[in-house]
Write an enzyme that holds these catalytic residues in place. Sequence first.
Site, PDB file in Angstrom:
ATOM      1  N   PHE A   1       0.921  -1.170   0.056  1.00 13.47           N
ATOM      2  CA  PHE A   1      -0.018  -0.167   0.078  1.00 13.47           C
ATOM      3  C   PHE A   1       0.864   1.141  -0.069  1.00 13.47           C
ATOM      4  O   PHE A   1       1.858   1.132   0.631  1.00 13.47           O
ATOM      5  CB  PHE A   1      -1.067   0.106   1.101  1.00 13.47           C
ATOM      6  CG  PHE A   1      -2.083  -1.064   1.118  1.00 13.47           C
ATOM      7  CD1 PHE A   1      -2.704  -1.116   0.075  1.00 13.47           C
ATOM      8  CD2 PHE A   1      -2.159  -1.290   2.310  1.00 13.47           C
ATOM      9  CE1 PHE A   1      -3.942  -1.969   0.122  1.00 13.47           C
ATOM     10  CE2 PHE A   1      -3.388  -2.538   2.352  1.00 13.47           C
ATOM     11  CZ  PHE A   1      -4.185  -2.731   1.077  1.00 13.47           C
TER      12      PHE A   1
ATOM     13  N   GLU B   1      -0.509  -5.905   8.599  1.00 12.68           N
ATOM     14  CA  GLU B   1       0.310  -7.326   8.732  1.00 12.68           C
ATOM     15  C   GLU B   1       1.724  -7.336   9.211  1.00 12.68           C
ATOM     16  O   GLU B   1       2.328  -8.110   9.479  1.00 12.68           O
ATOM     17  CB  GLU B   1       0.344  -7.852   7.294  1.00 12.68           C
ATOM     18  CG  GLU B   1      -1.032  -8.153   6.783  1.00 12.68           C
ATOM     19  CD  GLU B   1      -1.825  -6.889   6.180  1.00 12.68           C
ATOM     20  OE1 GLU B   1      -2.943  -7.140   6.307  1.00 12.68           O
ATOM     21  OE2 GLU B   1      -1.236  -6.016   5.764  1.00 12.68           O
TER      22      GLU B   1
ATOM     23  N   ALA C   1       3.817   3.163   4.763  1.00 12.23           N
ATOM     24  CA  ALA C   1       3.109   4.352   4.893  1.00 12.23           C
ATOM     25  C   ALA C   1       1.616   4.339   4.839  1.00 12.23           C
ATOM     26  O   ALA C   1       0.905   3.798   4.242  1.00 12.23           O
ATOM     27  CB  ALA C   1       3.332   5.314   3.557  1.00 12.23           C
ATOM     28  N   VAL C   2       1.270   4.957   6.136  1.00 12.80           N
ATOM     29  CA  VAL C   2      -0.093   4.952   6.291  1.00 12.80           C
ATOM     30  C   VAL C   2      -0.782   6.266   6.148  1.00 12.80           C
ATOM     31  O   VAL C   2      -0.172   7.254   6.830  1.00 12.80           O
ATOM     32  CB  VAL C   2      -0.675   4.441   7.598  1.00 12.80           C
ATOM     33  CG1 VAL C   2      -2.307   4.266   7.905  1.00 12.80           C
ATOM     34  CG2 VAL C   2      -0.114   2.875   7.779  1.00 12.80           C
ATOM     35  N   ILE C   3      -1.574   6.784   5.227  1.00 11.84           N
ATOM     36  CA  ILE C   3      -2.123   8.214   4.958  1.00 11.84           C
ATOM     37  C   ILE C   3      -3.504   8.062   5.446  1.00 11.84           C
ATOM     38  O   ILE C   3      -4.500   7.326   5.176  1.00 11.84           O
ATOM     39  CB  ILE C   3      -1.806   8.335   3.515  1.00 11.84           C
ATOM     40  CG1 ILE C   3      -0.510   8.300   3.102  1.00 11.84           C
ATOM     41  CG2 ILE C   3      -2.394   9.816   3.163  1.00 11.84           C
ATOM     42  CD1 ILE C   3      -0.173   8.419   1.802  1.00 11.84           C
TER      43      ILE C   3
ATOM     44  N   THR D   1     -11.953   8.191   7.670  1.00  7.47           N
ATOM     45  CA  THR D   1     -12.619   7.334   8.676  1.00  7.47           C
ATOM     46  C   THR D   1     -11.547   7.022   9.507  1.00  7.47           C
ATOM     47  O   THR D   1     -10.381   7.212   9.540  1.00  7.47           O
ATOM     48  CB  THR D   1     -13.053   5.991   7.962  1.00  7.47           C
ATOM     49  OG1 THR D   1     -11.928   5.107   7.659  1.00  7.47           O
ATOM     50  CG2 THR D   1     -14.095   6.184   6.529  1.00  7.47           C
TER      51      THR D   1
ATOM     52  N   HIS E   1     -10.194   4.513  10.374  1.00  9.55           N
ATOM     53  CA  HIS E   1      -9.488   3.093  10.048  1.00  9.55           C
ATOM     54  C   HIS E   1      -8.023   3.490  10.125  1.00  9.55           C
ATOM     55  O   HIS E   1      -7.271   2.620  10.741  1.00  9.55           O
ATOM     56  CB  HIS E   1      -9.676   2.928   8.656  1.00  9.55           C
ATOM     57  CG  HIS E   1      -8.802   1.719   8.115  1.00  9.55           C
ATOM     58  ND1 HIS E   1      -7.738   1.915   7.223  1.00  9.55           N
ATOM     59  CD2 HIS E   1      -9.057   0.518   8.404  1.00  9.55           C
ATOM     60  CE1 HIS E   1      -7.068   0.783   7.050  1.00  9.55           C
ATOM     61  NE2 HIS E   1      -8.110  -0.634   7.671  1.00  9.55           N
TER      62      HIS E   1
END
Length: 156
Positions: free
Chosen positions: A25, A61, A83-85, A89, A91
């Site tokens: 991702f 994960e 990387a989480v953007i 929401t 989430h």
Amino acid sequence: MSTVKTIAGQLDAKGLKVAVVATRFNDFIVDRLVGGALDYLERHGLDMENVTMVRIPGAFEMPLVCQKLAASGKYDGILALGAVIRGGTPHFDYVCAEASKGIAQAMLQHSMPVGFGLLTCDNIEQAIERAGSKAGNKGVEAAAAMLETIRVMEQL
């Protein structure tokens, strides 16, 4: 007055075996983190033959994969890059919190240095800045932290 004994890690990667866990991702960001980290480690003596790259779907994960790699006993350290953007929401909050906790748990449970290179950004611009732009490359910083911690742990 007595002398204080100081333990410090040298930034020398010669002879080490490292696993890199990288998310798919947001790969346009993660690939820059990976490239910077591997370049840094190679410049500090790591033989690329001693690197195992593990590609996983996303940050959630990461803890499981880091735990499995740490338990294997095959590696001196693990580099966790992703990387989480933030979206619209909650989430984002759940994924970031659980990934961070799980990676720390794997590190502590197995006494395995893990370089934490999981970006948690409010927007794409912040992620780009942290993947080799204005704010440097956090993949490089995670690799340096992992390397130094490996060398400190060897002395404890």
